[in-house]
Design a protein around this motif. Structure first.
Motif, PDB file in Angstrom:
ATOM      1  N   TYR A  13      40.165  43.123  23.628  1.00  0.00           N
ATOM      2  CA  TYR A  13      38.897  43.740  24.044  1.00  0.00           C
ATOM      3  C   TYR A  13      38.900  45.231  23.725  1.00  0.00           C
ATOM      4  O   TYR A  13      39.956  45.867  23.641  1.00  0.00           O
ATOM      5  CB  TYR A  13      38.646  43.522  25.549  1.00  0.00           C
ATOM      6  N   LEU A  47      45.803  40.111  25.868  1.00  0.00           N
ATOM      7  CA  LEU A  47      45.795  40.175  27.327  1.00  0.00           C
ATOM      8  C   LEU A  47      45.558  38.776  27.905  1.00  0.00           C
ATOM      9  O   LEU A  47      44.624  38.078  27.502  1.00  0.00           O
ATOM     10  CB  LEU A  47      44.674  41.112  27.783  1.00  0.00           C
ATOM     11  N   LEU A  48      46.404  38.388  28.848  1.00  0.00           N
ATOM     12  CA  LEU A  48      46.193  37.124  29.545  1.00  0.00           C
ATOM     13  C   LEU A  48      45.135  37.325  30.624  1.00  0.00           C
ATOM     14  O   LEU A  48      45.305  38.131  31.537  1.00  0.00           O
ATOM     15  CB  LEU A  48      47.497  36.656  30.201  1.00  0.00           C
ATOM     16  N   GLY A  54      40.304  38.353  38.064  1.00  0.00           N
ATOM     17  CA  GLY A  54      39.948  39.757  38.239  1.00  0.00           C
ATOM     18  C   GLY A  54      40.863  40.751  37.547  1.00  0.00           C
ATOM     19  O   GLY A  54      40.910  41.914  37.923  1.00  0.00           O
ATOM     20  N   ILE A  55      41.614  40.293  36.536  1.00  0.00           N
ATOM     21  CA  ILE A  55      42.394  41.236  35.724  1.00  0.00           C
ATOM     22  C   ILE A  55      41.432  42.118  34.931  1.00  0.00           C
ATOM     23  O   ILE A  55      41.605  43.325  34.839  1.00  0.00           O
ATOM     24  CB  ILE A  55      43.351  40.462  34.774  1.00  0.00           C
ATOM     25  N   LEU A  56      40.423  41.499  34.368  1.00  0.00           N
ATOM     26  CA  LEU A  56      39.278  42.248  33.868  1.00  0.00           C
ATOM     27  C   LEU A  56      38.257  42.294  35.016  1.00  0.00           C
ATOM     28  O   LEU A  56      38.445  41.669  36.049  1.00  0.00           O
ATOM     29  CB  LEU A  56      38.665  41.548  32.645  1.00  0.00           C
ATOM     30  N   LEU A  57      37.183  43.033  34.836  1.00  0.00           N
ATOM     31  CA  LEU A  57      36.135  42.997  35.863  1.00  0.00           C
ATOM     32  C   LEU A  57      35.680  41.545  36.039  1.00  0.00           C
ATOM     33  O   LEU A  57      35.502  40.818  35.057  1.00  0.00           O
ATOM     34  CB  LEU A  57      34.950  43.858  35.412  1.00  0.00           C
ATOM     35  N   LYS A  58      35.473  41.142  37.281  1.00  0.00           N
ATOM     36  CA  LYS A  58      35.114  39.742  37.517  1.00  0.00           C
ATOM     37  C   LYS A  58      33.798  39.373  36.838  1.00  0.00           C
ATOM     38  O   LYS A  58      33.635  38.266  36.322  1.00  0.00           O
ATOM     39  CB  LYS A  58      35.048  39.450  39.015  1.00  0.00           C
ATOM     40  N   GLU A  81      27.005  45.641  37.586  1.00  0.00           N
ATOM     41  CA  GLU A  81      28.023  44.638  37.233  1.00  0.00           C
ATOM     42  C   GLU A  81      29.395  45.286  37.004  1.00  0.00           C
ATOM     43  O   GLU A  81      30.401  44.602  36.982  1.00  0.00           O
ATOM     44  CB  GLU A  81      27.616  43.913  35.942  1.00  0.00           C
ATOM     45  N   ALA A  82      29.378  46.604  36.802  1.00  0.00           N
ATOM     46  CA  ALA A  82      30.636  47.275  36.473  1.00  0.00           C
ATOM     47  C   ALA A  82      31.123  48.089  37.681  1.00  0.00           C
ATOM     48  O   ALA A  82      31.586  47.522  38.655  1.00  0.00           O
ATOM     49  CB  ALA A  82      30.458  48.136  35.227  1.00  0.00           C
ATOM     50  N   PHE A  83      30.949  49.393  37.643  1.00  0.00           N
ATOM     51  CA  PHE A  83      31.537  50.219  38.706  1.00  0.00           C
ATOM     52  C   PHE A  83      30.499  50.759  39.679  1.00  0.00           C
ATOM     53  O   PHE A  83      30.731  51.750  40.363  1.00  0.00           O
ATOM     54  CB  PHE A  83      32.375  51.337  38.082  1.00  0.00           C
ATOM     55  N   TYR A 144      31.522  45.782  26.164  1.00  0.00           N
ATOM     56  CA  TYR A 144      32.808  45.190  25.807  1.00  0.00           C
ATOM     57  C   TYR A 144      32.674  44.406  24.507  1.00  0.00           C
ATOM     58  O   TYR A 144      31.777  43.579  24.383  1.00  0.00           O
ATOM     59  CB  TYR A 144      33.289  44.225  26.901  1.00  0.00           C
ATOM     60  N   ARG A 165      53.732  38.591  31.496  1.00  0.00           N
ATOM     61  CA  ARG A 165      52.903  39.680  32.002  1.00  0.00           C
ATOM     62  C   ARG A 165      53.596  40.435  33.139  1.00  0.00           C
ATOM     63  O   ARG A 165      53.284  41.581  33.394  1.00  0.00           O
ATOM     64  CB  ARG A 165      51.513  39.192  32.405  1.00  0.00           C
TER      65      ARG A 165
END
Lengths: 255, 255
Positions: A13, A47-48, A54-58, A81-83, A144, A165
């Motif tokens: 990403y 990236l796994l 939630g490793i990336l934004l949900k 949706e982000a911050f 993204y 990881r």
């Protein structure tokens, strides 16, 4: 098979702020270098993502659902949706004294911590310091670029990725996984023993196994050392060491 | 079987300076407490002595030969057999300035290091400091009270003792040793992973195996974790941790 909840997905990403077209995060080395955010301590590799974890934004993981292996997609995340949106109530005024007492000279752009919350100084003047406690990405629309490298079906590959990881210092190809009934066996190189805080990392792996591969109730780690081959390099390290018990004994100490 | 060169012997010992009848070293907890030299960081337990190795003074190990299991003996070591005679040439005079420049205020009894050699200040006065570089035990006749607790014949017990003297944090009863042909297998508890500098300690063990059990050319370590039982205690530790890769991702960070 399109991605669904709980899937193990390997992704690449690149994350940009939409207005500025500025890359602020990526797992791809070349992209990080191009954007001037390359960090030596980061592992740049696929990236796994376990969808929903939630490793990336949900919200982003949500939007990966339905994609297939090989798919590339531009995904836009609104501030909500982000911050989050920017909240004017999170802008606070302090007296400059409060900072000078803590040995901090405030200047615009400085990151400060006040009462356990992190904020950014946005202005200084007249003995007053204005601090913005909004997340630096609050109010931003994010873009993204995501590529689905793989969707893991095979349980052993999932386990390798989970181990990797946590214990990133062990290359994936040096991890040999077998599973018999409820017993998982990981064959690992002896370098495992030299990884900093390895016990805590293994606890993390253990937690993930309990969560994601519940059929396992025992994990065995096997490290194999071949003695003859490596004799020479070992000597250097171990000759400096003496067994711990020597301290307790009146050992030879003539100079 | 009387003790001979290369034997693995478990001993208890108390070491005194003969003139002063003062205990200065022992591996027995009660004796250390009685003598006021108890140290929390020391493991008080039978000491593994491999005759000729030099964990104890070599002259002392020499004198253990011929003893049998259960024997107790008082052994006297002359200065020449112990830490040498006192050499007047090892007493040196320095100007007090040399010490004050290094921020050291010399006083009799203070241990100092000069030019990489450790010495003891024996007098201070008139801007002069006299330092004795003789070993503190030089010139002393030593008395050892030694008890031969065991002479190990069984190879697996030898291996357990070798492992334990390096990785003392693992109780001996939690080490399961098997040997098939040239392959040594050690089953160990998962606490192994939490031992500080465990990699270096294992290197030391490895060196000892190469040296003392040359028939072994492969060492396998097996640690087993049972998942279900320990779920609760693990949770506390691992919830503070996040996989390393999360740093690289734009993870959820709203406050």
């Amino acid at each position: 098979m399109p991605i669904k909840d709980g899937d193990f997905v390997l992704v690449n990403y690149v994350m940009r702020i939409k207005d500025q077209n500025k890359v602020i995060d990526t797992n791809i080395r070349e992209e990080a270098e191009k954007a001037g955010i390359f960090d030596e301590k980061t592992r740049y590799e696929p990236l796994l993502v376990i969808i929903g974890e939630g490793i990336l934004l949900k919200s982003l993981e949500e939007k990966l659902k339905g994609l297939e292996k090989g798919d590339e997609k531009e995904i836009e995340l609104s501030p909500a949706e982000a911050f989050g949106t920017r909240d004017p109530n999170k802008i606070k005024v302090y007296s400059a004294k409060e900072f000078s007492m803590r040995g901090i000279i405030p200047r615009p752009g400085l990151e400060v911590e006040v009462g356990g919350r992190r904020g950014t100084v946005i202005s200084v003047g007249g003995g007053r310091v204005i601090v913005d406690f909004n997340h630096p990405l609050a109010g931003k629309t994010l873009m993204y670029s995501v590529k689905i490298l793989d969707i893991l079906e095979d349980e052993e590959r999932k386990i390798v990725e989970l181990f990797h990881r946590w214990v990133g210092g062990i290359p994936k190809e040096e991890i040999e996984v077998t599973k018999e009934d409820s017993v998982l066996t990981l064959k690992l190189p002896e370098t495992l023993f030299f990884i900093d805080r390895v016990g805590l990392l293994i606890r993390g792996f253990q937690r993930d196994i309990s969560k994601y591969i519940p059929s396992i109730d025992t994990i065995r780690f096997i490290e194999t050392i071949t003695l003859k081959k490596k004799e020479k390099e070992k000597k250097e390290v171990s000759e400096e060491l003496q067994p711990q018990q020597e301290q307790a004994a009146g050992h030879e100490d003539k100079e």
